[in-house]
Design a protein around this motif. Structure first.
Motif, short mmCIF file in Angstrom:
data_model
loop_
_atom_site.label_atom_id
_atom_site.label_comp_id
_atom_site.label_asym_id
_atom_site.label_seq_id
_atom_site.Cartn_x
_atom_site.Cartn_y
_atom_site.Cartn_z
N GLN A 1 -12.59 7.51 11.08
CA GLN A 1 -12.85 8.48 12.13
C GLN A 1 -11.58 9.25 12.50
O GLN A 1 -11.24 9.42 13.67
N GLY A 2 -10.84 9.68 11.45
CA GLY A 2 -9.70 10.56 11.66
C GLY A 2 -8.36 9.87 11.79
O GLY A 2 -7.46 10.40 12.45
N ARG A 3 -8.18 8.71 11.14
CA ARG A 3 -6.90 8.00 11.21
C ARG A 3 -6.19 7.92 9.87
O ARG A 3 -5.21 7.19 9.72
N ALA A 4 -6.64 8.68 8.88
CA ALA A 4 -6.08 8.59 7.53
C ALA A 4 -4.80 9.41 7.39
O ALA A 4 -4.65 10.47 8.01
N MET A 5 -3.89 8.91 6.56
CA MET A 5 -2.65 9.61 6.24
C MET A 5 -2.36 9.40 4.76
O MET A 5 -2.86 8.47 4.14
N LEU A 6 -1.52 10.28 4.21
CA LEU A 6 -1.13 10.18 2.80
C LEU A 6 0.36 10.46 2.69
O LEU A 6 0.85 11.46 3.21
N ALA A 7 1.08 9.55 2.02
CA ALA A 7 2.50 9.77 1.73
C ALA A 7 2.65 9.82 0.21
O ALA A 7 2.12 8.97 -0.50
N VAL A 8 3.37 10.83 -0.28
CA VAL A 8 3.48 11.03 -1.72
C VAL A 8 4.94 11.16 -2.15
O VAL A 8 5.80 11.60 -1.37
N GLY A 9 5.20 10.78 -3.38
CA GLY A 9 6.51 10.94 -3.97
C GLY A 9 6.38 11.19 -5.46
O GLY A 9 5.27 11.19 -6.01
N LEU A 10 7.51 11.37 -6.13
CA LEU A 10 7.51 11.65 -7.56
C LEU A 10 7.13 10.43 -8.39
O LEU A 10 6.73 10.56 -9.55
N GLY A 11 7.26 9.23 -7.83
CA GLY A 11 7.03 8.01 -8.58
C GLY A 11 8.35 7.38 -8.99
O GLY A 11 9.24 8.07 -9.49
N ALA A 12 8.47 6.10 -8.76
CA ALA A 12 9.72 5.39 -9.07
C ALA A 12 9.72 4.93 -10.52
O ALA A 12 8.79 4.24 -10.96
N VAL A 13 10.73 5.35 -11.27
CA VAL A 13 10.88 4.90 -12.65
C VAL A 13 11.70 3.61 -12.60
O VAL A 13 12.93 3.62 -12.59
N ALA B 1 1.16 -0.06 -10.43
CA ALA B 1 0.42 0.17 -11.67
C ALA B 1 -0.77 -0.78 -11.77
O ALA B 1 -1.86 -0.40 -12.21
N PHE B 2 -0.57 -2.03 -11.36
CA PHE B 2 -1.64 -3.01 -11.32
C PHE B 2 -1.42 -3.92 -10.13
O PHE B 2 -0.30 -4.35 -9.86
N GLY B 3 -2.47 -4.21 -9.42
CA GLY B 3 -2.37 -5.08 -8.25
C GLY B 3 -3.51 -4.79 -7.30
O GLY B 3 -4.54 -4.23 -7.69
N ILE B 4 -3.35 -5.17 -6.05
CA ILE B 4 -4.37 -4.88 -5.04
C ILE B 4 -4.51 -3.36 -4.91
O ILE B 4 -3.53 -2.65 -4.70
N ASP B 5 -5.74 -2.86 -5.03
CA ASP B 5 -5.95 -1.42 -4.96
C ASP B 5 -5.76 -0.92 -3.54
O ASP B 5 -6.44 -1.38 -2.60
N ALA B 6 -4.83 0.01 -3.39
CA ALA B 6 -4.45 0.48 -2.06
C ALA B 6 -5.62 1.11 -1.32
O ALA B 6 -5.84 0.84 -0.13
N TRP B 7 -6.38 1.95 -1.99
CA TRP B 7 -7.41 2.71 -1.29
C TRP B 7 -8.63 1.86 -0.94
O TRP B 7 -9.25 2.06 0.12
N SER B 8 -8.97 0.90 -1.79
CA SER B 8 -10.04 -0.04 -1.42
C SER B 8 -9.62 -0.85 -0.21
O SER B 8 -10.42 -1.09 0.71
N ALA C 1 -9.72 1.26 2.94
CA ALA C 1 -11.10 1.47 3.39
C ALA C 1 -11.60 0.27 4.19
O ALA C 1 -12.26 0.43 5.23
N ALA C 2 -11.27 -0.93 3.71
CA ALA C 2 -11.67 -2.12 4.45
C ALA C 2 -10.97 -2.17 5.80
O ALA C 2 -11.57 -2.52 6.83
N MET C 3 -9.69 -1.81 5.82
CA MET C 3 -8.95 -1.79 7.08
C MET C 3 -9.56 -0.80 8.06
O MET C 3 -9.59 -1.04 9.27
N LEU D 1 -11.34 7.84 3.33
CA LEU D 1 -10.64 7.07 4.36
C LEU D 1 -10.67 7.80 5.69
O LEU D 1 -10.82 7.18 6.75
N ASP D 2 -10.53 9.11 5.66
CA ASP D 2 -10.56 9.90 6.89
C ASP D 2 -11.88 9.72 7.62
O ASP D 2 -11.92 9.55 8.85
N GLN D 3 -12.99 9.72 6.87
CA GLN D 3 -14.29 9.56 7.49
C GLN D 3 -14.52 8.13 7.97
O GLN D 3 -15.01 7.92 9.09
N LEU D 4 -14.17 7.16 7.15
CA LEU D 4 -14.38 5.76 7.55
C LEU D 4 -13.56 5.38 8.78
O LEU D 4 -14.00 4.57 9.60
#
Length: 281
Positions: free
Chosen positions: A84-96, A36-43, A46-48, A79-82
């Motif tokens: 050059q085709g190494r991006a992935m996405l894992a999704v879930g319902l969200g942990a309560v 909910a708050f912390g280091i932004d995953a996508w930023s 992108a740096a990685m 992320l896919d473009q930065l």
């Protein structure tokens, strides 16, 4: 089998350095988690992407029902473009979970499942060139013009998506067939828990039975290998590979990720390299 590592935390600078180390020591994937708050995953990802060369990068995981799916699609495309085709996405319902905080999002499981399905619809539609969607929970109408349209994704038709599946619930498992990989949980009278070797073998058989011809699905398991005895580590992983798992993710959630001792342990495990079995690509 491929080998990944999910970082338990640390500052953005520390995690970026760990990604560079993982890229150099033979790991196949490096993952970060969303809070909910912390280091932004996508930023951070992108740096990685611009500081690594070969390792795949993604979230583990994104609580899709609590995100705007068009925003997630934009982040994934970037992320896919930065990378050059190494991006992935894992999704879930969200942990309560009280430890993760509450932000007023929907917690009803049925509604979260509906929002998950609509979110996956929208991500597929956007990567397929469609910019209109009307569902029960999400509505999208984006003008088609050169200013707003992103460049085509490097990975086609889109970057890989993994989804949490509750075994043996039919609706949850059916959702897996829409994407590219299964992050398995077993659900019994005591609630969700990690699967056993036998259950992973059952899931692999189910996926093989229900997949369309020519389609294969990743089956991802999490665990921990010490990294001090390569033969013992390989023996641990070999059982899961034989059961049908295709990814092993090192997950070290114990301890305080901001304490130096925990970060040193993560760095040492990354430096030791993945627990590759003989014949693993």
């Amino acid at each position: 089998m491929r080998f990944g590592f999910v970082l338990p935390g640390g500052s953005a600078t520390q995690q970026l350095a760990l990604a560079e180390l993982a890229d150099q020591t033979g790991w196949d994937g490096l993952f970060v988690w969303e809070a909910a708050f912390g280091i932004d995953a996508w930023s951070l990802l992108a740096a990685m992407a611009v500081r690594t060369q070969r390792i795949r990068l993604g979230t583990l995981l994104t609580p899709l029902p609590w995100r705007r799916p068009w925003k997630v699609a934009s982040q994934l495309a970037t992320l896919d473009q930065l990378s050059q085709g190494r991006a992935m996405l894992a999704v879930g319902l969200g942990a309560v979970d009280p430890l993760l905080g509450a932000t007023g999002e929907v917690t009803d499981r049925k509604q979260r499942a509906q929002r998950m399905d609509e979110g996956l619809d929208i991500i597929d539609a956007l990567f397929g060139g469609e910019a209109n969607y009307n569902g029960a929970h999400f509505h999208l109408d984006v003008p088609r013009n050169d200013l707003l349209a992103p460049a085509a994704s490097v990975q086609r038709p889109r970057p890989p998506i993994w989804v949490v599946g509750a075994w043996p619930r039919p609706r949850s498992m059916a959702r897996v067939l829409r994407v590219d990989g299964l992050l398995p949980n077993t659900v019994d009278e005591n609630g969700p828990r990690p699967p056993t070797l036998a259950e992973v073998a059952e899931m692999r058989a189910w996926l093989n039975q229900h997949s369309t011809p020519g389609r294969t699905y990743e089956l991802i398991v999490e665990g921990e290998t010490p990294g001090q005895d390569p033969a013992a580590d390989r023996a641990t992983v070999a059982g899961w590979e034989a059961a049908g798992a295709t990814w092993w993710i090192e997950a070290r959630w114990s301890g305080d990720p901001h304490r130096q001792a925990q970060l040193d342990a993560v760095r040492a495990r990354l430096a030791a390299g993945p627990p590759k079995t003989s014949g693993t690509d």
